[in-house]
Design a protein around this motif. Sequence first.
Motif, short mmCIF file in Angstrom:
data_model
loop_
_atom_site.label_atom_id
_atom_site.label_comp_id
_atom_site.label_asym_id
_atom_site.label_seq_id
_atom_site.Cartn_x
_atom_site.Cartn_y
_atom_site.Cartn_z
N HIS A 250 -10.16 20.59 42.27
CA HIS A 250 -9.46 21.05 43.47
C HIS A 250 -9.32 22.59 43.46
CE1 HIS A 250 -6.08 21.46 46.29
NE2 HIS A 250 -6.40 20.25 46.73
N PRO A 251 -9.36 23.23 44.64
CA PRO A 251 -9.26 24.70 44.69
C PRO A 251 -8.00 25.27 44.04
CG PRO A 251 -9.86 23.82 46.84
CD PRO A 251 -9.61 22.64 45.97
N THR A 252 -6.94 24.46 43.91
CA THR A 252 -5.72 24.98 43.30
C THR A 252 -5.97 25.48 41.88
OG1 THR A 252 -4.41 23.48 44.63
CG2 THR A 252 -3.31 24.39 42.72
N VAL A 253 -6.99 24.92 41.22
CA VAL A 253 -7.25 25.31 39.83
C VAL A 253 -7.81 26.74 39.74
CG1 VAL A 253 -9.64 24.50 39.52
CG2 VAL A 253 -8.02 24.31 37.63
N MET A 254 -8.13 27.33 40.88
CA MET A 254 -8.56 28.74 40.84
C MET A 254 -7.72 29.60 41.78
SD MET A 254 -12.15 28.76 42.92
CE MET A 254 -12.23 28.30 44.65
N ALA A 255 -6.63 28.99 42.31
CA ALA A 255 -5.81 29.73 43.28
C ALA A 255 -5.14 30.94 42.63
CB ALA A 255 -4.76 28.81 43.88
N ALA A 256 -4.87 31.93 43.44
CA ALA A 256 -4.31 33.18 42.92
C ALA A 256 -3.01 32.98 42.12
CB ALA A 256 -4.12 34.16 44.06
N PRO A 257 -2.05 32.17 42.59
CA PRO A 257 -0.80 32.04 41.82
C PRO A 257 -1.02 31.49 40.42
CG PRO A 257 -0.55 31.08 44.00
CD PRO A 257 -2.00 31.39 43.84
N LEU A 258 -2.06 30.67 40.25
CA LEU A 258 -2.31 30.06 38.93
C LEU A 258 -2.74 31.11 37.91
CD1 LEU A 258 -3.88 26.77 37.98
CD2 LEU A 258 -5.10 28.77 37.22
N ARG A 259 -3.44 32.13 38.38
CA ARG A 259 -3.96 33.13 37.43
C ARG A 259 -2.83 33.77 36.62
NH1 ARG A 259 -6.28 37.48 39.56
NH2 ARG A 259 -5.06 37.22 41.46
N LYS A 260 -1.63 33.86 37.25
CA LYS A 260 -0.51 34.48 36.53
C LYS A 260 0.07 33.53 35.48
CE LYS A 260 0.72 36.94 40.73
NZ LYS A 260 1.43 36.76 41.98
N LEU A 261 -0.20 32.24 35.60
CA LEU A 261 0.43 31.26 34.72
C LEU A 261 -0.40 30.92 33.50
CD1 LEU A 261 1.80 28.75 37.40
CD2 LEU A 261 3.06 30.51 36.21
N VAL A 262 -1.66 31.35 33.46
CA VAL A 262 -2.48 30.99 32.30
C VAL A 262 -2.11 31.88 31.12
CG1 VAL A 262 -4.39 30.02 33.61
CG2 VAL A 262 -4.41 32.44 33.05
N ASN A 263 -2.15 31.27 29.94
CA ASN A 263 -1.73 32.00 28.74
C ASN A 263 -2.62 33.20 28.43
OD1 ASN A 263 0.37 30.25 28.40
ND2 ASN A 263 -0.70 28.92 26.96
N LYS A 264 -3.91 33.06 28.69
CA LYS A 264 -4.86 34.16 28.46
C LYS A 264 -5.84 34.18 29.63
CE LYS A 264 -4.93 33.67 23.41
NZ LYS A 264 -5.74 33.23 22.26
N PRO A 265 -6.27 35.37 30.07
CA PRO A 265 -7.26 35.41 31.17
C PRO A 265 -8.54 34.63 30.83
CG PRO A 265 -6.36 37.60 30.76
CD PRO A 265 -5.83 36.72 29.69
N ALA A 266 -8.89 34.60 29.54
CA ALA A 266 -10.13 33.90 29.15
C ALA A 266 -10.04 32.40 29.40
CB ALA A 266 -10.42 34.16 27.67
N TYR A 267 -8.83 31.88 29.57
CA TYR A 267 -8.69 30.45 29.84
C TYR A 267 -9.29 30.07 31.19
CZ TYR A 267 -5.43 29.69 25.90
OH TYR A 267 -4.86 29.57 24.66
#
Lengths: 389, 286
Positions: A250-267
């Motif tokens: 689903h597109p939510t897995v790349m949505a902008a708000p999610l990027r702030k929640l990942v532990n590392k950008p490489a994730y």
Amino acid sequence: MTLRLIAFSLVLTVAGAASGKDKEPIRIGWLSSLTGPQSTSAIAENKGVEFAVEEINKAGGINGRPLQLVTRDTVSDPKTAVNFAKQLIFEEKVALIIGPVNSGESLATIPVVAKEGVPNIIIGTVDELVDADKYPRAFRPINTNRQWIEAANEYALKVLKRKKIAVLGDTTGYGTSTAKAATAALEKEGIKPVYTALIDQNKTDLTDELKKAKDAGADVVMPWSGNTGFMARVVNARGDMGWNVPIVGHPTVMAAPLRKLVNKPAYLDNIFAAGYSSMTYDDKGHLPKATKELQEKIRPKLGGGEIDYSFWWVALGYDTVKLAEHAIRAAGGTDPAALQKALENTKNFAGVYATYAYGPKERNGFPDKNIVINQANSFKDGVYRAAPR
Amino acid sequence: MLTVLISGLASGALFAAAALVYNVMFSTSKVLGVQTGQTAMLGGVFGAWFIRTFHFPIPLALLGSIFVGGVFGFLTDLIAVRRVLNRSDEHLWLLSTLAFATITQQVVALLWGTEPLPFPRVVPQDFSAGLLDQKYWLPILTALALAAGIELFYRRTLYGKLFLAMSEDPFAARARGVPTDRIRALSYVISGAMGGLAGFMAGQLTFAYFAVGITLSLNGFIALAVGGLGSNTGALVGGAALGILSAGASYFIGGEYQNTVSVGLLMVVLLLKPAGLFGAQVARPV
């Protein structure tokens, strides 16, 4: 003489009234969850809607009549959405309603709006929302879940050539139905997922679920949820486990708000999701002309800098108003039956988010070919690069 | 299996902390305020805000979250409890605290948005620590520390004894000169500070998210009822049992049954032992 004067005055009055009516604003209802749990996309869509109305009015309106947006905040609640839909129809006398902007609210309002025969441009992806026989005046410009699912399945099976699939969904109505539809679509292709789970969207840690998927032998994880926190936990659990399995969903897995929640950008590496050709950079890093133009026109309204949320929401909001404008112009007014006819006759209407086409029995205007798969780690200025094929 | 256990224990610890917050409020007012979960929510949201926006060092941000929780507790007593208790013996506090919780959640949503926001690492640690990750152990240690702290407070301090006196018989306590309004206000400040601390320490599990309060209020109440109203040991055991059972149900049966299992646990315990596992049924001579 007196009779002539009276007749002349009457003619003037009628003409005046007629010309007054000709200049009356066209009232457009806008049902949007501007607050509440599903407000992020709605706020972005609202930017596009308001900008389109402003643009049309600056250009002289539609046949000299300005558009008047009557906005109601549904607070992400179906009951409130129904109440406001009734208010827009009976009190505000709107010519057309745009929204609601999610499937849960749309499921509740569409029958109510349809019963009163008011044209409705809806923004919800659940396939069952539209029906040319039951709700003949409800038209959908956004894609359907089926289109997202088919694109993601095609990418996982044919491009990545994975066969051992883990399907994850959240336990909301949307998450459950989408995950089930995704599983059914895979089974149609002869693939039985090695792991399927429906998970409470508030579950604070998904390491156990990802571990179970891994133990089941999954070589691709396909999550279906519109919940940012849930998707971020899927991504973080995979990353923390050091499991570099591809995620496609689903597109939510790349949505902008999610990027702030990942532990590392490489994730965000090795994550692919359904997106849109209109919102995708080409090989040379260029966007389609219409997308670029809208980005530049609306940028000051979005803060002036780099766009920090999914731009397709803004473009979709913009297109809903443009679609309404197109229908009103083609119908020569706001008669509901004429608007229905005008929308049914719409072919290749070029918007920013997509090029739309409807028919006498077709209420889904978004074409399959406009769906692409994007790379989650390529977000820049509100849009993405295409996933490698 | 160990993952399920630790993950369940971590979320259970947060439920236990919410149950302890209920206990402290209940001891002086006999009120089970629905805003309990919001105190933890505020701890998480403000903690993340202090760190990410103002670049507070972690200890200062932690103190800030505790302070915000304490202020919220004081306001709860002032706005939603004191006047209601003074005017009515009915359980109208249920509505007033629910209204206060809803307003708080809406205000947070309007100010910080409705998407979850990231919560930073509290102690430096790589993300590859697996089950030794701080996101599991911080809530567990916090719940244990809160339970031990509140027990010490009750046993070793004068104010703690006043809490117990009010818990036993508020009318007798007042007759003996205990300033019951002030003691109750103090209990709300302490419970709010406890919630703020728990929310901060569990921020990496919950994210800084406006809607986390409702889940915590409900699960904290279940943990409390299972463990026994008024018992801090019961709160810990009830929270841990609920967390592990929920995680186990989700893992072994499916997420759609998770809530059924947690509410089912409540019903089973209430049917077999209405006072909860560690609760004592007090017989009051009349």
